[in-house]
Design an enzyme around this catalytic site. Structure first.
Site, PDB file in Angstrom:
ATOM      1  N   GLU A  32       0.825  -1.199   0.000  1.00 48.22           N
ATOM      2  CA  GLU A  32       0.000   0.000   0.000  1.00 48.22           C
ATOM      3  C   GLU A  32       0.866   1.259   0.000  1.00 48.22           C
ATOM      4  O   GLU A  32       1.994   1.256   0.506  1.00 48.22           O
ATOM      5  CB  GLU A  32      -0.934   0.005   1.214  1.00 48.22           C
ATOM      6  CG  GLU A  32      -1.987  -1.087   1.144  1.00 48.22           C
ATOM      7  CD  GLU A  32      -2.984  -1.052   2.278  1.00 48.22           C
ATOM      8  OE1 GLU A  32      -4.171  -1.343   2.027  1.00 48.22           O
ATOM      9  OE2 GLU A  32      -2.577  -0.742   3.429  1.00 48.22           O
ATOM     10  N   CYS A  45       3.699   8.536   1.009  1.00 42.87           N
ATOM     11  CA  CYS A  45       4.315   7.581   1.917  1.00 42.87           C
ATOM     12  C   CYS A  45       4.417   6.257   1.172  1.00 42.87           C
ATOM     13  O   CYS A  45       3.399   5.625   0.850  1.00 42.87           O
ATOM     14  CB  CYS A  45       3.473   7.433   3.186  1.00 42.87           C
ATOM     15  SG  CYS A  45       4.143   6.265   4.382  1.00 42.87           S
ATOM     16  N   CYS A  52       6.381  -6.698   7.082  1.00 43.53           N
ATOM     17  CA  CYS A  52       7.471  -6.232   7.932  1.00 43.53           C
ATOM     18  C   CYS A  52       7.818  -7.301   8.960  1.00 43.53           C
ATOM     19  O   CYS A  52       6.928  -7.918   9.546  1.00 43.53           O
ATOM     20  CB  CYS A  52       7.070  -4.939   8.633  1.00 43.53           C
ATOM     21  SG  CYS A  52       8.443  -4.144   9.510  1.00 43.53           S
ATOM     22  N   CYS A  56       6.453  -4.756  15.434  1.00 39.75           N
ATOM     23  CA  CYS A  56       5.922  -3.764  16.381  1.00 39.75           C
ATOM     24  C   CYS A  56       4.523  -4.184  16.839  1.00 39.75           C
ATOM     25  O   CYS A  56       3.661  -4.500  16.018  1.00 39.75           O
ATOM     26  CB  CYS A  56       5.870  -2.388  15.730  1.00 39.75           C
ATOM     27  SG  CYS A  56       7.482  -1.751  15.229  1.00 39.75           S
ATOM     28  N   CYS A  59       1.434  -2.089  15.369  1.00 35.03           N
ATOM     29  CA  CYS A  59       1.385  -1.821  13.929  1.00 35.03           C
ATOM     30  C   CYS A  59       0.729  -2.974  13.171  1.00 35.03           C
ATOM     31  O   CYS A  59       1.138  -4.135  13.310  1.00 35.03           O
ATOM     32  CB  CYS A  59       2.801  -1.591  13.408  1.00 35.03           C
ATOM     33  SG  CYS A  59       2.869  -1.210  11.641  1.00 35.03           S
ATOM     34  N   SER A 155      12.255   5.867  14.965  1.00 35.31           N
ATOM     35  CA  SER A 155      11.085   5.558  15.790  1.00 35.31           C
ATOM     36  C   SER A 155      11.559   5.083  17.156  1.00 35.31           C
ATOM     37  O   SER A 155      11.985   3.937  17.314  1.00 35.31           O
ATOM     38  CB  SER A 155      10.226   4.486  15.111  1.00 35.31           C
ATOM     39  OG  SER A 155       9.647   4.992  13.934  1.00 35.31           O
ATOM     40  N   CYS A 274      -0.539   6.178  10.032  1.00 31.51           N
ATOM     41  CA  CYS A 274       0.688   5.481  10.414  1.00 31.51           C
ATOM     42  C   CYS A 274       0.340   4.240  11.234  1.00 31.51           C
ATOM     43  O   CYS A 274      -0.417   4.314  12.196  1.00 31.51           O
ATOM     44  CB  CYS A 274       1.590   6.406  11.232  1.00 31.51           C
ATOM     45  SG  CYS A 274       2.271   7.784  10.292  1.00 31.51           S
TER      46      CYS A 274
END
Length: 283
Positions: A32, A45, A52, A56, A59, A155, A274
Site C-alpha cells: 500500500e 508515503c 514487515c 511492532c 502496527c 522511531s 501510520c
C-alpha cells in the site's frame, strides 16, 4: 514501465483528500501507498517491503510477514503511479515530500531503498526524501555517508529499553543509547537534525518522567521530536491518547529547549494512518 510493475487493485479517498492505494505486484504480493497533504505541501508515503519483520506490537503491518524486499523499480513506481492518478483527478501537485515510511523497514532493504531515493530526486523537484527506521544501527552509520541525502526519522517510542522491547520486540540487538549514538553521528555528519518519532500510548510512555528522560537523552542541536498519536487498529491492546495530553507532553519538552511538535493523523478513516497499513493478513 510503471504499469507493468504495479497493478492498481483498490483506491480509497477520505473527505480530506488523503488517498490510499493498494497495488498488486507481478508475483501476486500486495503493498500500500498513501498520498497526503498538510500545511507544508503534498507528499507520499511509500512502502519498501511486502510486510514487515520488525514485529511492532502496535502496527498492523506486522501481521503481514515479509515475503521479500521491493525492488528499486517497485518503490519508485509507487510515486510515479500516485502522481499519474493525482493528475488524472485534476490535482497538479508540486511534490514536496516523499517518505519511505510505509510498509516495511527501509534499512533492511538498503540498496533498493537508496537507489529509489536517488531516482526520486531526479524525477521531480522533491524537497526531501525521508525514511523512518526502528533503528538498524549499522545502516544508520552507512546512510550518513551516502551521496544521496535522506532525512532520517528514528522511531523511538520509549525512554527505557524495557518499555521499548514491549513495543518493538525484535529490537533487542540494539538498545536506545546505541541507536541514538548512531543518530548523533548521522546528524553531525549531515549537519541536519534527526527527527525522533515518539508514538504516545496512554499509561505506557506518556508520563512526566518519560518527558524528562527524553529531554536528558536528546541534544536540541541534534534532534527534534515528532509526537504521534496511535491510530486505532481493531483487536490491538492500546488506546488513543487525548490531544491535550500530547500538548502537555510537548510543552514539557519545549520548555526544556527541545524542538517538539505533535503531528496530525491523516487517513485514519480509510486505514491509511501510520501503523494501519495492511495489504494482506498472513499472520
Amino acid at each position: 514501465m510503471t504499469d507493468a510493475v504495479l497493478r492498481l487493485t483498490e483506491r480509497h479517498i477520505d473527505d480530506e483528500g488523503t488517498a490510499k492505494y493498494l497495488w498488486t505486484l507481478h508475483d501476486g504480493r500486495r503493498v500500500e501507498t498513501v498520498f497526503f497533504s498538510h500545511h507544508a505541501g503534498p507528499g507520499q508515503c511509500l512502502s519498501t517491503q511486502t510486510g514487515c519483520a520488525i514485529g511492532c506490537t502496535f502496527c498492523a503491518t506486522a501481521l503481514q510477514r515479509p515475503a521479500r524486499n521491493l525492488s528499486a523499480d517497485e518503490i519508485y513506481a509507487q510515486a510515479v503511479r500516485v502522481d499519474e492518478d493525482c493528475r488524472e483527478r485534476g490535482l497538479t501537485v508540486p511534490w514536496r515530500f516523499v517518505t519511505l515510511s510505509g510498509m516495511g523497514e527501509p534499512l533492511l532493504n538498503y540498496d533498493n531503498m537508496v537507489e529509489a531515493a536517488r531516482r526520486l530526486y531526479e524525477w521531480t523537484d522533491i524537497e526531501v526524501v525521508s525514511l523512518t527506521t526502528s533503528g538498524v544501527v549499522p545502516r544508520i552509520y552507512q546512510l550518513a555517508d551516502e551521496p544521496t541525502y535522506l532525512q532520517l526519522h528514528v522511531s523511538l517510542h520509549a525512554t527505557s529499553d524495557e518499555v521499548r522491547r514491549q513495543l518493538i520486540p525484535t529490537t533487542r540487538k540494539w538498545g536506545i543509547e546505541e541507536i541514538l549514538t548512531a543518530a548523533r553521528h548521522f546528524a553531525r555528519t549531515r549537519d541536519r537534525r534527526v527527527i525522533v518519532n515518539y508514538l504516545m500510548f496512554e499509561s505506557v510512555n506518556d508520563r512526566i518522567e518519560d518527558a524528562r528522560r527524553l529531554v536528558d537523552m536528546l541534544e536540541p542541536e541534534l534532534f527534534e521530536v515528532h509526537l504521534l498519536l496511535w491510530n486505532e487498529i481493531p483487536g490491538f491492546p492500546f488506546r488513543r491518547i487525548d490531544d491535550h495530553r500530547v500538548d502537555e507532553f510537548r510543552r514539557l519538552l519545549s520548555d526544556a529547549g527541545l524542538m517538539a511538535k505533535p503531528m496530525p493523523s491523516k487517513g485514519r478513516d480509510i486505514q491509511a494512518g501510520c501503523g494501519q497499513l495492511l495489504a494482506e493478513r498472513t499472520a
